[in-house]
Structures are given as structure tokens and as C-alpha cells.
Design an enzyme around this catalytic site. Structure first.
Site, PDB file in Angstrom:
ATOM      1  CB  CYS A  85      10.674 149.783  79.671  1.00 23.26           C
ATOM      2  SG  CYS A  85       9.573 150.801  80.673  1.00 23.26           S
ATOM      3  CG  ASN A 265       7.901 146.473  80.708  1.00 23.62           C
ATOM      4  OD1 ASN A 265       7.388 145.383  80.973  1.00 23.62           O
ATOM      5  ND2 ASN A 265       7.172 147.539  80.464  1.00 23.62           N
ATOM      6  CB  CYS A 267       4.548 147.971  84.278  1.00 23.98           C
ATOM      7  SG  CYS A 267       4.649 149.533  85.169  1.00 23.98           S
ATOM      8  N   GLY A 268       5.917 144.826  83.668  1.00 22.33           N
ATOM      9  CA  GLY A 268       5.679 143.425  83.365  1.00 22.33           C
ATOM     10  C   GLY A 268       4.968 143.104  82.079  1.00 22.33           C
ATOM     11  CD  GLU A 269       3.984 147.183  80.222  1.00 21.65           C
ATOM     12  OE1 GLU A 269       4.348 148.313  79.865  1.00 21.65           O
ATOM     13  OE2 GLU A 269       3.980 146.805  81.414  1.00 21.65           O
ATOM     14  N   PRO A 431       0.021 149.625  81.528  1.00 17.88           N
ATOM     15  CG  PRO A 431       1.458 150.282  83.227  1.00 17.88           C
ATOM     16  CD  PRO A 431       1.396 149.403  82.020  1.00 17.88           C
ATOM     17  CB  THR A 432      -2.283 153.453  79.740  1.00 17.20           C
ATOM     18  OG1 THR A 432      -3.497 153.095  80.415  1.00 17.20           O
ATOM     19  CG2 THR A 432      -1.933 152.394  78.709  1.00 17.20           C
ATOM     20  CB  THR A 434       0.963 159.639  83.127  1.00 12.20           C
ATOM     21  OG1 THR A 434       1.582 159.219  84.345  1.00 12.20           O
ATOM     22  CG2 THR A 434       0.965 161.140  83.066  1.00 12.20           C
TER      23      THR A 434
END
Length: 773
Positions: A85, A265, A267-269, A431-432, A434
Site C-alpha cells: 500500500c 494505508n 487497513c490503518g497499520e 491484518p494478514t 489471506t
């Protein structure tokens, strides 16, 4: 082939297995994929053979999981980025700059990168545009344009685009931003987050007033608690927007001295500056648990240390071997060499050690494990700095003075002072989704187990959806060791059983050891009271989190995961069964939760096509639009589009547009939505009358051309007009007869294709909407 669950095999085969340009399978197993990645990431080394072997051992048995872009793209020689991202450039408050940024976004997403944008720089709705003598349409109107663009692109690697939009809590349009996704059809390709400042949080706590301003101009004053409750009520009912504590992010940023962060990005991480790149990887904690489900169960910290050090080196090499969609992104990545190594499988690892997620013992173990990861990661980066040099923007005095760096152990600070550091930021927790599924369905990131057994709906290449029964790795391991009928111990807890407080505690403790940020969704029961719900966000702020995202079941957000009815319950869980239907966790962001697995259609050497001439009244030069087709399943369907014109004013966006539309065509399936998206675009300056028909914009006219072609080749049925004499707007195929387009346009009120022009007015035959003039 490593022994993994069937769905993990399928995920590898559809998303990560490398195939040659002609579709031939070049990898027979996941081990071949690991070998490809190891070889590609060892290339920058002085002794690549040595490091290829070391890298392979780290990847083997899923110990280290590089992010999906790396797994799919490393060593393939494809024109894709290995960075997941990006945060894009700052959007200037002018039309040309806005659409330049739209083009950059399209190019980035085409190569496989998700994007984040701060829309706070765009003047609010109704503000004067003095140069045009008109009023501004506001940031939300341009977010709609981004959303439409994103829906037309399937990124490299078979994923639809992912986007994050942020807006400051003092922007005059903040209320519209908060309420935007209460419309079920609006901004579905975005995650939304409000940039919340420390001053605002203090005003909320003290019940103070809050000014909405833009570039020094005051627009409105309201109570801070009124705005806070508006954010909370929208999130309570619609799961959007999230909250980002932006002052805390900037104060704790290792690079506070040379960058300003206003977005993250999707998802925020990864909070990132303009053109910042998000490079992710995760250590799989489940692979380091010794003697699982025994009284001696423990994490092998020495093995963890070894894998973390190897992973840091691999990720640092990604910076040098990756492609970048834009040169600005390449420069930003190499100047700071920012990486984000994190963890996955935390919940399963705790279960394997007999510990309940969210308990005091879980907090203690998580501190121990994350402390080891942070120490190993930072020391590995300082070792790399000694060998290869520190990142170019390293400033020893400023870096060591950073708020986060000052909390590091003296050993780490001493190593930084002695050697410098190779990577400006080192840790992050993604979040990982997949990738964790690929690794035999371990728990994702730092999240609790969503459900020990569930049904996952997967979109297949032929457009159908297939339901897959999936069970959690720790559950399968427990039953393998103890028998299928063994009663589950009480530490087998999932996201539905845990309290929101459990989630917040775990997020806060992990954040203590992460220099960037983390992706975490706090799942809440549907019957939680509003006051309890909004207190979660205040707890997150007070406990030091950098942001907060919750999910409470609602009627707007769909679910990709459904709990199975086959899960076995413990005595403690009897009143909280595992087979309750449950919502999709928001952190699994892949086009609303659906895993897209379609592959692009192959292009034959020669394909038929047609060229159309389009004359727009405001232009001195005609456009020539070429649409080429292929035959698939006995049916002619569109494959690519080209637009040529002597008018250079439109060159950049027409190239971007044709590339985006062609990418959609090549994915197959029903692509007729492209026509409707283009025909729904209204030019704020007004459209034009073309051969007796009002066309709302040049883009809508291009949509008419595409529709004409799709009807001509039989891909779309011919429309029956109630008044053929009034169909008027025609496009001329070069060298052929005129082809009529449809009479009706999309109604701005109800969205139906039933808007007709009659007696000087636009009238909708579906809802009665009418506008004259």
C-alpha cells in the site's frame, strides 16, 4: 507439497502460484514459491547463494510470511510493486491537481498497491472558487470520483483496489464525511477514518466548543461532544468511520523531524507521509510454540530471534528489488527504508500455550513475545546499518531524541548510536487475512480467532461463488493430539465471546512494542449499549492506542464469513455458541471481504475491432475511439479500448481511462457496469447538446460509444426506445453506418436509466424527478 488445509492449497494456487505468460504452471508446490521468493530477495546480497538458502529456511513451514504482494510478485519479472500500500501525494485545492492525483492513484492501484488519501486539503462544499466565480463541491464529491475509479480497476494479483480516506476533525465538511457511508451504495471502496487531534479529545472530555475551519476561515462552531457523538453513532450503526489519533501518531513517529503524517494505508497499520510506501511481513508465532497443549508449552524465543533477524534483512532487500508505480514513491521508500515487520497467529499461539486471549496471563506473554520481536528487529537493523549503511535521512541526534526511540532498551539505543540504523521504522502489525489463510488458516495478526469453524464464500474464476468449510489451525491441532471428540478447554475463546475491553487491552499492549501502528478490529455484540460502545474509543485513547476501529453487526455491511454449525462447544461457551451467524471483521479488506481470484483473459495476436469518431462541441478535434474484441465461449466480448485525438488537453486522463477500462475488460465477467459508470458522470461546468440529445459530460459521451459497440457486437441487448425519433445522439463508426445509443440516461435521484429530455426538461419516468433549464 507442505501438508495444509484444502482451502490453503486453493489460495496458493489461485493467488500466489506463479504461472508464465501463456498460463503454464511453473511452480508445482508452495516450496517452489518459497524458492522463488528467496532467490529474488537474495539478489542484492554480495553472496546471494548463501542468503538464498537462509531466506528459504525462514520461509519454510510458513515461519516468516511476507505480505501478499511479495509472495505473488517477487521473482516473477512482472511489472508489479512488492509494496502492499501507499499513501499518495497531498491533494492540491485545484481541479488540475486533483485529477493529477486521481491519475497517480489509478497507476498505483493498477500495479497492485492499495492507497490512502487525506482529503482535508480540499475546500469545503459551498466555499467560493473565486477564479471560476462559483462554489466548491467539497471533498466528498471528489471522493465519489475516486470511488468510481477504484471500482473499475482490478489490481495486479487479482485484487480489487483498496482505499483509505481521512478527514480532519476540524474540517467544515466533517459531518458529511461521517455520514457518507450511511448510504448503502456510496464510497464502498473506501475505508473512512477521522483524524482526531489531542485538542479535540481534550475538548470532548471538558465538554468544550469546537471550531470547524479551513485555511484560517471559520465556518462553524459546535460542541466537541456533539461531534464526537456523531462519529460514535455512525460507527455504532454503520461500522464507519474509524478514528485515528493523528497527533499521537506524529509525536511518536521515529521520523518526526522530517515528515508529517495525515493518512494511513487502507487497513490503518501504516501511518505514512506523502508518497510513503507500506512494506509488510509477519512472523508466524504458531510455528515457534514448543510442546503445544502441554504443561510445558512455551514459545521458542531463540528460534524467534533468528527468524526475525532474517526477516528484517529480507524486507530491507525488498526496497531494492521492487518496482514502484511512481518515481516519488521510489524516492520516499529508499530515503527512509521504512519496513513493517509484525506478528500473526497470536491468538492461536496463546491457545496452544493454554492461555485465554485477553487475560492477564495473555497480556504478560504478549509483552514477552513482542519485546523479543522488537529487540531482535531493531538490533538486526542496526547490524545492517553497520554492513550497508544507515537510511539516507538518518540524523543521529534527532532520531535518538524521538519519543518512541527513547523508550527502547539501552542495548538498542547503544547499538543505534554506534552503528546507525538501516530502517527508519521497523515494526507494524497487519491484518494478514489471506496470508494467514495460506499458512493453514492460523489466526490473523493480533486478532482473536474469528470463529473456530466457519464458511468462507470465495469468488471463483468463472464468476460463481463457492462455499468452503474452514476450521482454525489450533482447533485442528488440538483434535489431532487429543482426539476428535475431546472437549475444548475454556481458553478456546473466539471474537464473539470476548468483551470489547479484552480487545482494547490486547491492542494497547501490542502497540507498546510497535513503532508504526497496528490493524485491529474490536468486535462488539449487537446489543451493546451506545454509551458502552463509545466508551471503547475513549478507553483506546486513554490506553495509548493510535487509532480505533470497531465492528458491530448492522444492515449495511455484508459478511464474507459465516460461522459453521459444526463447531464443538465447551461447557463455558454453551450460552455463547460457536455456530451463531457472525459479521465479517472489517480488517479483512479485500473488496468488501470477497477474495477475488479471476485471472486476466489472454490476448490473441490479432483481434477484431471497430473505431468510432466522437466530436465533442467544446473541442476543435474529434476523438477516435477504438474498441477491440475477443471470442470467449462462442461470444464476442470487449477486450481493450484506445482513444486518440489531436487535443492534448485530455491526453493524460484519456490514457489513464483507457488503461483502467481495458484492465476491467480483460478480467472477463459482466463488464456492462463500465457503461453506466461513465454515463453517470456529470460535468460541473455543464454538459452539451449533441445531435439533439443532452449529454452530461464528455465521459458520458464515451460511455455512449462503448454502449453502442457492446450492442453492435451482441454483448448487450439492443435497447427499445419508446420514441425512436427522439433518440438523437449517434456515434459514427469509421467506415460504417451510424449506430444508435440508448435514449434514456441515469436519473440523479433514483439512479435508474429512465431520465428523458422533454419540453426543455429532464424527467425521470421511474421516480418522477424533474429538472428544467
Amino acid at each position: 507439497m507442505a501438508s495444509i488445509a484444502p482451502i490453503s492449497q486453493q489460495i496458493w494456487d489461485m493467488k500466489y502460484r506463479f504461472r508464465s505468460a501463456d498460463g503454464q504452471e511453473t511452480e508445482r508446490s508452495i516450496e517452489d514459491t518459497w524458492a522463488r521468493i528467496a532467490h529474488a530477495l537474495a539478489e542484492p546480497e554480495d553472496d546471494p547463494d548463501k542468503w538464498q538458502e537462509i531466506f528459504y529456511k525462514a520461509l519454510e513451514d510458513y515461519k516468516f510470511l511476507p505480505a501478499g504482494r511479495i509472495v505473488a510478485g517477487a521473482g516473477t519479472k512482472r511489472n508489479v510493486t512488492l509494496f502492499n500500500c501507499f499513501v499518495m501525494g497531498n491533494i492540491p485545492d485545484d481541479m488540475a491537481g486533483i485529477f493529477d492525483n486521481l491519475k497517480e492513484a489509478a497507476v498505483t492501484m493498477q500495479q497492485g498497491g492499495g492507497i490512502g488519501y487525506n482529503f482535508s486539503t480540499i475546500r469545503p462544499k459551498g466555499a467560493p472558487v473565486k477564479s471560476m466565480g462559483s462554489d466548491a463541491s467539497g471533498p466528498l464529491s471528489f471522493m465519489d470520483v475516486w470511488d468510481s475509479m477504484c471500482r473499475t480497476i482490478m489490481s495486479a494479483g487479482s485484487r480489487r483496489g483498496a482505499m483509505m480516506a481521512t478527514l480532519r476533525c476540524d474540517h467544515p465538511d466533517i459531518l458529511d464525511f461521517i455520514r457518507a457511508k450511511q448510504d448503502p451504495g456510496r464510497l464502498r471502496m473506501f475505508n473512512l477514518s477521522v483524524l482526531v487531534t489531542d485538542d479535540f479529545m481534550e475538548a470532548v472530555k471538558s465538554d468544550g466548543s469546537w471550531d470547524l475551519v479551513f485555511e484560517g476561515t471559520h465556518f462553524k462552531t459546535l460542541r466537541a461532544r456533539e461531534l464526537w457523538d456523531e462519529i460514535m453513532r455512525s460507527t455504532y450503526s454503520y461500522a464507519e468511520p474509524g478514528v485515528i489519533f493523528i497527533d499521537r501518531i506524529n509525536k511518536r513517529n521515529n521520523l518526526y523531524y522530517c515528515e508529517d503524517i495525515t493518512a494511513t494505508n487502507p487497513c490503518g497499520e501504516q501511518p505514512l507521509p506523502a508518497y510513503g510506501a507500506c512494506l509488510l511481513g509477519s512472523v508466524n508465532l504458531t510455528r515457534f510454540v514448543k510442546d503445544p497443549f502441554s504443561s510445558d508449552a512455551a514459545l521458542d524465543l531463540e528460534a524467534l530471534d533468528e527468524t526475525v533477524r532474517t526477516a528484517i534483512r529480507m524486507m530491507d532487500n525488498v526496497v531494492d528489488v521492487s518496482n514502484f508505480p511512481l518515481e516519488e514513491q521510489r524516492h520516499e521508500a529508499k530515503a527512509k527504508r521504512r519496513i513493517g515487520l509484525g506478528i500473526t497467529g497470536l491468538a492461536d499461539a496463546l491457545i496452544m500455550c493454554g492461555v485465554r486471549y485477553g487475560s492477564d496471563e495473555a497480556i504478560s506473554l504478549t509483552r514477552q513475545w513482542l519485546s523479543t520481536l522488537r529487540r531482535s528487529a531493531y538490533l538486526a537493523s542496526t547490524d545492517l546499518a553497520k554492513e550497508k549503511g544507515a537510511f539516507p535521512l538518518y540524523d543521529e541526534e534527532a532520531y535518538l531524541s524521538g519519543e518512541t526511540v527513547k523508550t527502547l532498551e539501552p542495548e538498542i539505543q547503544g547499538a543505534i548510536k554506534k552503528n546507525g540504523i538501516r530502517n527508519a521504522l521497523v515494526t507494524s502489525v497487519a491484518p494478514t487475512g489471506t496470508i494467514s489463510l495460506l499458512a493453514d488458516n492460523i489466526s490473523s495478526g493480533l486478532e482473536p480467532v474469528f470463529s473456530f469453524s466457519y464458511t468462507r464464500n470465495v469468488l471463483m474464476p468463472d464468476g460463481t461463488r463457492k462455499s468452503e468449510e474452514v476450521s482454525d489451525y489450533a482447533l485442528r491441532l488440538f483434535r489431532r493430539l487429543n482426539g476428535e471428540d475431546a472437549l475444548l478447554p475454556d481458553y478456546f475463546v473466539d471474537a464473539q465471546i470476548l468483551t470489547p475491553e479484552d480487545h482494547v487491552k490486547m491492542q494497547a499492549v501490542v502497540q507498546d512494542y510497535i513503532d508504526s501502528s497496528i490493524s485491529k478490529t474490536i468486535n462488539c455484540p449487537e446489543d451493546i449499549s451506545f454509551d458502552q460502545f463509545k466508551d471503547i474509543y475513549m478507553q483506546a485513547y486513554d490506553q495509548g492506542c493510535k487509532g480505533c476501529t470497531t465492528y458491530r453487526p448492522n444492515d449495511v455491511t455484508g459478511a464474507v464469513l459465516e460461522a459453521s454449525q459444526s463447531g464443538q462447544k465447551t461447557d463455558e461457551q454453551a450460552s455463547l455458541p460457536l455456530d451463531e451467524p457472525t459479521p465479517r471483521p472489517k480488517d479483512s479488506f479485500e473488496a468488501g471481504g470477497v477474495v477475488y481470484m479471476t485471472r486476466p483473459l489472454d490476448r490473441p495476436g490479432t483481434i477484431p475491432g471497430q473505431t468510432y469518431k466522437l466530436k465533442w462541441p467544446e473541442s476543435n478535434h474529434a476523438m477516435y475511439i477504438t474498441l477491440n474484441d475477443i471470442i470467449q465461449d462462442g461470444r464476442r466480448r470487449p477486450f481493450e479500448i484506445f482513444i486518440n485525438s489531436k487535443n492534448v488537453e485530455h491526453f493524460a486522463w484519456t490514457v489513464a481511462l483507457t488503461r483502467m477500462i481495458s484492465a476491467v475488460f480483460r478480467r472477463g465477467g459482466d463488464v456492462s457496469f463500465v457503461v453506466e459508470e461513465l454515463k453517470a458522470v456529470f460535468d460541473p461546468r455543464g454538459g452539451a447538446w449533441v445531435q439533439g440529445k443532452y449529454v452530461p459530460s464528455l465521459l458520458a459521451a464515451i460511455g455512449d460509444v462503448i454502449e453502442t459497440h457492446l450492442i453492435q457486437i451482441g454483448f448487450l441487448p439492443e435497447k427499445q426506445s419508446p420514441d425512436k425519433q427522439n433518440s438523437a445522439h449517434q456515434v459514427m463508426p469509421v467506415g460504417g453506418a451510424p449506430q444508435k445509443t440508448g435514449l434514456q440516461r441515469q436519473c440523479p435521484e433514483c439512479g435508474e436509466l429512465s431520465l428523458i429530455r422533454s419540453e426543455g426538461c429532464d424527467t425521470c419516468s421511474s421516480c418522477g424527478f424533474s429538472k428544467c433549464g
